[in-house]
Design a protein around this motif. Structure first.
Motif, PDB file in Angstrom:
ATOM      1  N   ARG A  98       0.833  -1.206   0.000  1.00  0.00           N
ATOM      2  CA  ARG A  98       0.000   0.000   0.000  1.00  0.00           C
ATOM      3  C   ARG A  98       0.870   1.259   0.000  1.00  0.00           C
ATOM      4  NH1 ARG A  98      -2.802  -1.649   3.913  1.00  0.00           N
ATOM      5  NH2 ARG A  98      -1.843  -0.526   5.637  1.00  0.00           N
ATOM      6  N   LEU A  99       1.934   1.236   0.795  1.00  0.00           N
ATOM      7  CA  LEU A  99       2.786   2.417   0.907  1.00  0.00           C
ATOM      8  C   LEU A  99       3.583   2.674  -0.358  1.00  0.00           C
ATOM      9  CD1 LEU A  99       4.201   2.000   4.537  1.00  0.00           C
ATOM     10  CD2 LEU A  99       2.133   3.189   3.787  1.00  0.00           C
ATOM     11  N   HIS A 100       3.993   1.611  -1.029  1.00  0.00           N
ATOM     12  CA  HIS A 100       4.878   1.762  -2.182  1.00  0.00           C
ATOM     13  C   HIS A 100       4.131   1.842  -3.504  1.00  0.00           C
ATOM     14  CE1 HIS A 100       8.414  -0.108   0.286  1.00  0.00           C
ATOM     15  NE2 HIS A 100       7.978   1.048   0.766  1.00  0.00           N
ATOM     16  N   ASP A 101       2.823   1.694  -3.464  1.00  0.00           N
ATOM     17  CA  ASP A 101       2.022   1.826  -4.681  1.00  0.00           C
ATOM     18  C   ASP A 101       0.841   2.743  -4.384  1.00  0.00           C
ATOM     19  OD1 ASP A 101       0.952   1.567  -7.159  1.00  0.00           O
ATOM     20  OD2 ASP A 101       0.397  -0.540  -6.986  1.00  0.00           O
ATOM     21  N   PRO A 102       1.102   4.024  -4.120  1.00  0.00           N
ATOM     22  CA  PRO A 102       0.045   4.930  -3.663  1.00  0.00           C
ATOM     23  C   PRO A 102      -1.066   5.149  -4.677  1.00  0.00           C
ATOM     24  CG  PRO A 102       2.019   6.164  -4.248  1.00  0.00           C
ATOM     25  CD  PRO A 102       2.402   4.707  -4.275  1.00  0.00           C
ATOM     26  N   ALA A 103      -0.813   4.842  -5.944  1.00  0.00           N
ATOM     27  CA  ALA A 103      -1.838   5.083  -6.961  1.00  0.00           C
ATOM     28  C   ALA A 103      -3.092   4.263  -6.713  1.00  0.00           C
ATOM     29  CB  ALA A 103      -1.277   4.763  -8.347  1.00  0.00           C
ATOM     30  N   ILE A 104      -2.955   3.094  -6.055  1.00  0.00           N
ATOM     31  CA  ILE A 104      -4.119   2.233  -5.878  1.00  0.00           C
ATOM     32  C   ILE A 104      -5.115   2.815  -4.877  1.00  0.00           C
ATOM     33  CG2 ILE A 104      -2.843   0.140  -6.485  1.00  0.00           C
ATOM     34  CD1 ILE A 104      -2.679  -0.561  -3.547  1.00  0.00           C
ATOM     35  N   HIS A 105      -4.685   3.818  -4.098  1.00  0.00           N
ATOM     36  CA  HIS A 105      -5.596   4.437  -3.135  1.00  0.00           C
ATOM     37  C   HIS A 105      -5.618   5.959  -3.272  1.00  0.00           C
ATOM     38  CE1 HIS A 105      -6.240   0.653  -1.122  1.00  0.00           C
ATOM     39  NE2 HIS A 105      -4.953   0.499  -0.901  1.00  0.00           N
ATOM     40  N   ALA A 106      -5.201   6.475  -4.423  1.00  0.00           N
ATOM     41  CA  ALA A 106      -5.050   7.925  -4.574  1.00  0.00           C
ATOM     42  C   ALA A 106      -6.363   8.663  -4.364  1.00  0.00           C
ATOM     43  CB  ALA A 106      -4.477   8.238  -5.955  1.00  0.00           C
ATOM     44  N   GLN A 107      -7.469   8.090  -4.831  1.00  0.00           N
ATOM     45  CA  GLN A 107      -8.751   8.782  -4.719  1.00  0.00           C
ATOM     46  C   GLN A 107      -9.134   8.982  -3.262  1.00  0.00           C
ATOM     47  OE1 GLN A 107     -11.830   7.267  -7.306  1.00  0.00           O
ATOM     48  NE2 GLN A 107     -13.472   8.070  -6.033  1.00  0.00           N
ATOM     49  N   PHE A 235     -10.094  -3.210   3.525  1.00  0.00           N
ATOM     50  CA  PHE A 235     -10.735  -2.034   2.944  1.00  0.00           C
ATOM     51  C   PHE A 235     -10.486  -2.051   1.448  1.00  0.00           C
ATOM     52  CE2 PHE A 235      -9.991   2.435   1.478  1.00  0.00           C
ATOM     53  CZ  PHE A 235     -11.331   2.791   1.407  1.00  0.00           C
ATOM     54  N   GLN A 236     -11.552  -1.871   0.679  1.00  0.00           N
ATOM     55  CA  GLN A 236     -11.460  -1.825  -0.778  1.00  0.00           C
ATOM     56  C   GLN A 236     -11.677  -0.383  -1.223  1.00  0.00           C
ATOM     57  OE1 GLN A 236     -11.031  -4.940  -2.718  1.00  0.00           O
ATOM     58  NE2 GLN A 236     -10.447  -5.474  -0.628  1.00  0.00           N
ATOM     59  N   SER A 237     -10.610   0.245  -1.674  1.00  0.00           N
ATOM     60  CA  SER A 237     -10.724   1.627  -2.130  1.00  0.00           C
ATOM     61  C   SER A 237     -11.519   1.681  -3.426  1.00  0.00           C
ATOM     62  CB  SER A 237      -9.330   2.217  -2.353  1.00  0.00           C
ATOM     63  OG  SER A 237      -8.710   1.569  -3.456  1.00  0.00           O
ATOM     64  N   PRO A 238     -11.966   2.871  -3.846  1.00  0.00           N
ATOM     65  CA  PRO A 238     -12.686   2.957  -5.131  1.00  0.00           C
ATOM     66  C   PRO A 238     -11.893   2.358  -6.281  1.00  0.00           C
ATOM     67  CG  PRO A 238     -12.929   5.004  -3.908  1.00  0.00           C
ATOM     68  CD  PRO A 238     -11.944   4.167  -3.141  1.00  0.00           C
ATOM     69  N   GLU A 239     -10.564   2.564  -6.275  1.00  0.00           N
ATOM     70  CA  GLU A 239      -9.745   2.024  -7.362  1.00  0.00           C
ATOM     71  C   GLU A 239      -9.740   0.498  -7.347  1.00  0.00           C
ATOM     72  OE1 GLU A 239      -7.855   6.006  -6.196  1.00  0.00           O
ATOM     73  OE2 GLU A 239      -8.849   4.334  -5.207  1.00  0.00           O
ATOM     74  N   THR A 240      -9.594  -0.096  -6.163  1.00  0.00           N
ATOM     75  CA  THR A 240      -9.559  -1.555  -6.108  1.00  0.00           C
ATOM     76  C   THR A 240     -10.931  -2.149  -6.387  1.00  0.00           C
ATOM     77  OG1 THR A 240      -9.815  -1.432  -3.698  1.00  0.00           O
ATOM     78  CG2 THR A 240      -7.591  -1.673  -4.549  1.00  0.00           C
ATOM     79  N   LEU A 241     -11.997  -1.422  -6.062  1.00  0.00           N
ATOM     80  CA  LEU A 241     -13.332  -1.908  -6.402  1.00  0.00           C
ATOM     81  C   LEU A 241     -13.524  -1.972  -7.907  1.00  0.00           C
ATOM     82  CD1 LEU A 241     -15.740  -0.190  -3.843  1.00  0.00           C
ATOM     83  CD2 LEU A 241     -15.212  -2.624  -4.056  1.00  0.00           C
ATOM     84  N   VAL A 242     -13.005  -0.983  -8.622  1.00  0.00           N
ATOM     85  CA  VAL A 242     -13.085  -1.011 -10.085  1.00  0.00           C
ATOM     86  C   VAL A 242     -12.339  -2.216 -10.629  1.00  0.00           C
ATOM     87  CG1 VAL A 242     -12.356   0.166 -12.195  1.00  0.00           C
ATOM     88  CG2 VAL A 242     -13.431   1.465 -10.352  1.00  0.00           C
ATOM     89  N   ALA A 243     -11.156  -2.458 -10.070  1.00  0.00           N
ATOM     90  CA  ALA A 243     -10.372  -3.609 -10.522  1.00  0.00           C
ATOM     91  C   ALA A 243     -11.091  -4.918 -10.214  1.00  0.00           C
ATOM     92  CB  ALA A 243      -8.994  -3.591  -9.861  1.00  0.00           C
ATOM     93  N   GLU A 244     -11.719  -5.002  -9.026  1.00  0.00           N
ATOM     94  CA  GLU A 244     -12.459  -6.207  -8.668  1.00  0.00           C
ATOM     95  C   GLU A 244     -13.603  -6.444  -9.643  1.00  0.00           C
ATOM     96  OE1 GLU A 244     -12.656  -8.520  -5.881  1.00  0.00           O
ATOM     97  OE2 GLU A 244     -10.530  -8.045  -5.728  1.00  0.00           O
ATOM     98  N   ALA A 245     -14.333  -5.369  -9.940  1.00  0.00           N
ATOM     99  CA  ALA A 245     -15.478  -5.510 -10.836  1.00  0.00           C
ATOM    100  C   ALA A 245     -15.045  -5.910 -12.234  1.00  0.00           C
ATOM    101  CB  ALA A 245     -16.251  -4.196 -10.892  1.00  0.00           C
ATOM    102  N   ALA A 246     -13.817  -5.551 -12.591  1.00  0.00           N
ATOM    103  CA  ALA A 246     -13.346  -5.821 -13.945  1.00  0.00           C
ATOM    104  C   ALA A 246     -12.593  -7.131 -14.058  1.00  0.00           C
ATOM    105  CB  ALA A 246     -12.430  -4.682 -14.402  1.00  0.00           C
ATOM    106  N   ARG A 247     -12.496  -7.898 -12.975  1.00  0.00           N
ATOM    107  CA  ARG A 247     -11.732  -9.136 -13.055  1.00  0.00           C
ATOM    108  C   ARG A 247     -12.367 -10.059 -14.083  1.00  0.00           C
ATOM    109  NH1 ARG A 247     -10.511 -11.531  -7.240  1.00  0.00           N
ATOM    110  NH2 ARG A 247      -9.585 -13.128  -8.541  1.00  0.00           N
TER     111      ARG A 247
END
Length: 547
Positions: A98-107, A235-247
């Protein structure tokens, strides 16, 4: 970097398997480098050395390396603190991602302060109300877990450089001491109390550390609260939720392959043993996917891959592949809708066999058709192969169990919510199949498949052969965080701030034993896959001869 996080995900899935396997033998012999077994005393010395090395890595905060050694230990022995140490390392390793890939929780990180605090308060409240163990999800404990996560994040150089680059070492240490000795000891009774406390901490961090934006601290408090509960709550951020929905890869998972985006490439990350992919042998770990349904792979994303897979109107998905150890490209066609029942046949002298590799809507009709086919062919006993079955729809597994049980408890569920405290019983009566059964299980038999295996074993309906199962006995729910939700065209609220994946219930076998972390033990322990089937055929043949 991608390979590193692939290992992290594998560790998260493998975590419970290690403890399940260690329940079969208290101390399995350790192998020397040449493959021979070490004497017991030498084995014990090797284990102690590994433990000391892992403890030293923890002291040095080398979490990934420590986790690797603890998992090696878990495959061979169990000592009381081992599970706690593995969970501690796992929390830190997940945090590093999480710390080294901040883009996944930027929103989320960039939310306005008041809204981010409101989301945090809602999350604490929902965890308290829904998590399966109320004592473990009290607001005070959730807050402490979150503050521990904040303190650990402040140890990370990249995190400090990104959010508080001008804070001195002494300022950081003073702030961490306040977290540990002051704020963690505050009485917190509700989500509102948690919000008030975190607001104070955020204000102090801005003043003392020049920390900005505050959403990064709130994210750590929220993620730490979730990940401290168990291996699956998150916790599933908005970005990870999009990725989950698109799996897009459920079809590929049924085939037995896992694909991994590696920079601008798409590769085969894993092939499940016993799957169709493993049997065919066309794909191998590391193979590069060049095209999907003739669409060239460039800057792949989960959403784009989903579109390519789902757009096909044929019975197969076409993959153009560059093998990892060959120069020539090849085309592999993956079935689009694989059955969950495979290999139904008379395997020897009135012994029927079928492999059930998952549970979905079609599984009931597939099982019924296979059983009717086998009965018509003269079946007198049945081998049900659940090896490699990762689970699936819980209620479908219950219905499959009813096919074989005239009565008795199938499974019980427990949780905070009243509707989760339920016992499922079989009521098939004379309609149940009465053929003697052998069930094959292994460490990849998980979740709903464990429900079926335990029900058949504890109702004395089948003999289980193989190794202890995976040990995933939780019911989970995705709970959207509705703070600041907007309404869609139909007037329905849509969450904007992510969701919680929460373990809301636990599964208990008919005798009341939790499946989580323990798995289902076989009646006959046999670690070798080929020998498992041989034993099953021998026992099923004896049972068939008695009918």
């Amino acid at each position: 970097m991608t390979e590193r996080w692939t290992r992290i995900r594998t560790w998260r899935l493998f975590l419970l398997t290690c403890f399940v396997a260690s329940g079969v033998h208290s101390l399995a012999p350790v192998r020397a480098e040449n493959g021979t077994h070490l004497p017991a005393s030498e084995s014990e010395r090797k284990q102690r050395t590994l433990r000391d090395q892992a403890d030293q890595l923890v002291a040095a905060q080398r979490w990934e390396d420590a986790l690797s050694l603890y998992l090696q230990l878990a495959a061979n022995e169990r000592f009381p603190e081992l599970r706690e140490r593995i969970q501690l390392c796992l929390r830190h390793v997940l945090q590093l991602r999480r710390l080294h890939d901040p883009a996944i929780h930027a929103q989320f990180v960039n939310l306005p302060l008041a809204r981010a605090l409101d989301v945090y308060a809602e999350a604490i409240t929902r965890l308290q109300q829904n998590y399966l163990d109320r004592e473990r999800s009290l607001p005070g404990r959730l807050v402490r877990l979150g503050l521990e996560s904040i303190s650990a994040a402040l140890e990370d150089a990249q995190f400090r450089q990104r959010y508080c680059p001008i804070a001195s070492e002494s300022e950081l240490r003073i702030f961490q001491a306040k977290l540990r000795d002051g704020w963690q000891n505050r009485a917190v009774q509700s989500g509102r109390d948690a919000r008030s406390l975190l607001s104070e901490i955020v204000f102090q961090a801005k003043r003392d550390l020049h920390f900005a934006p505050p959403g990064a601290l709130i994210l750590e408090a929220l993620s730490g609260a979730c990940e401290g509960l168990d291996e699956y709550t998150s916790f599933q951020s908005p970005e990870t939720l999009v990725a989950e929905a698109a799996r897009p890869l459920s079809e590929f998972a049924s085939y037995g392959i896992t694909l991994q985006i590696d920079g601008d490439q798409l590769r085969v990350a894993d092939i499940r043993s016993g799957s169709m992919a493993a049997t065919q042998g066309l794909l191998h770990k590391g193979d590069r996917i060049l095209r999907i349904n003739r669409n060239r792979i460039e800057r792949p994303s989960a959403m784009r891959i989903a579109e390519w897979v789902r757009a096909t109107f044929t019975s197969t998905v076409e993959l153009e592949v560059q093998p990892v150890e060959a120069e020539d490209r090849m085309v592999v066609r993956v079935p689009n809708d694989l059955p969950t029942v495979v290999g139904a046949r008379i395997i020897r002298d009135a012994v029927g066999y079928l492999h059930l590799n998952g549970f979905r809507e079609s599984s009931i009709s597939e099982v019924d058709a296979a059983l009717n086919q086998l009965r018509a062919a003269g079946m007198k006993s049945l081998i049900l192969d659940l090896r490699g079955n990762p689970g699936g729809q819980f209620l479908i597994a219950v219905q499959v169990a009813e096919r074989f049980l005239p009565d008795g408890i199938i499974v019980s569920t427990q949780g905070q919510l009243e509707e989760l405290n339920r016992t499922y019983t079989a009521q098939s009566g004379p309609n149940a199949w009465i053929h003697p059964m052998i069930v094959l299980i292994d460490s990849e038999t998980a979740s709903s498949a464990e429900v079926l295996a335990a029900a058949l074993k504890e109702n004395q309906r089948a003999t289980l052969i193989g190794t202890v199962t995976y040990g995933k006995g939780l019911l989970q729910a995705m709970i959207p965080l509705m703070t600041g939700a907007k309404r869609d065209d139909m007037g329905q609220p849509t969450p904007q701030n992510g969701a919680l994946r929460v373990s809301i219930g636990r599964l208990l076998t008919p005798m009341g034993t939790p499946i989580q972390s323990q798995g289902v033990s076989p009646n006959v322990v046999e670690p070798h896959r080929d020998r498992q089937l041989e034993l099953a055929i021998e026992q099923a043949s004896r049972l068939a001869s008695m009918r």
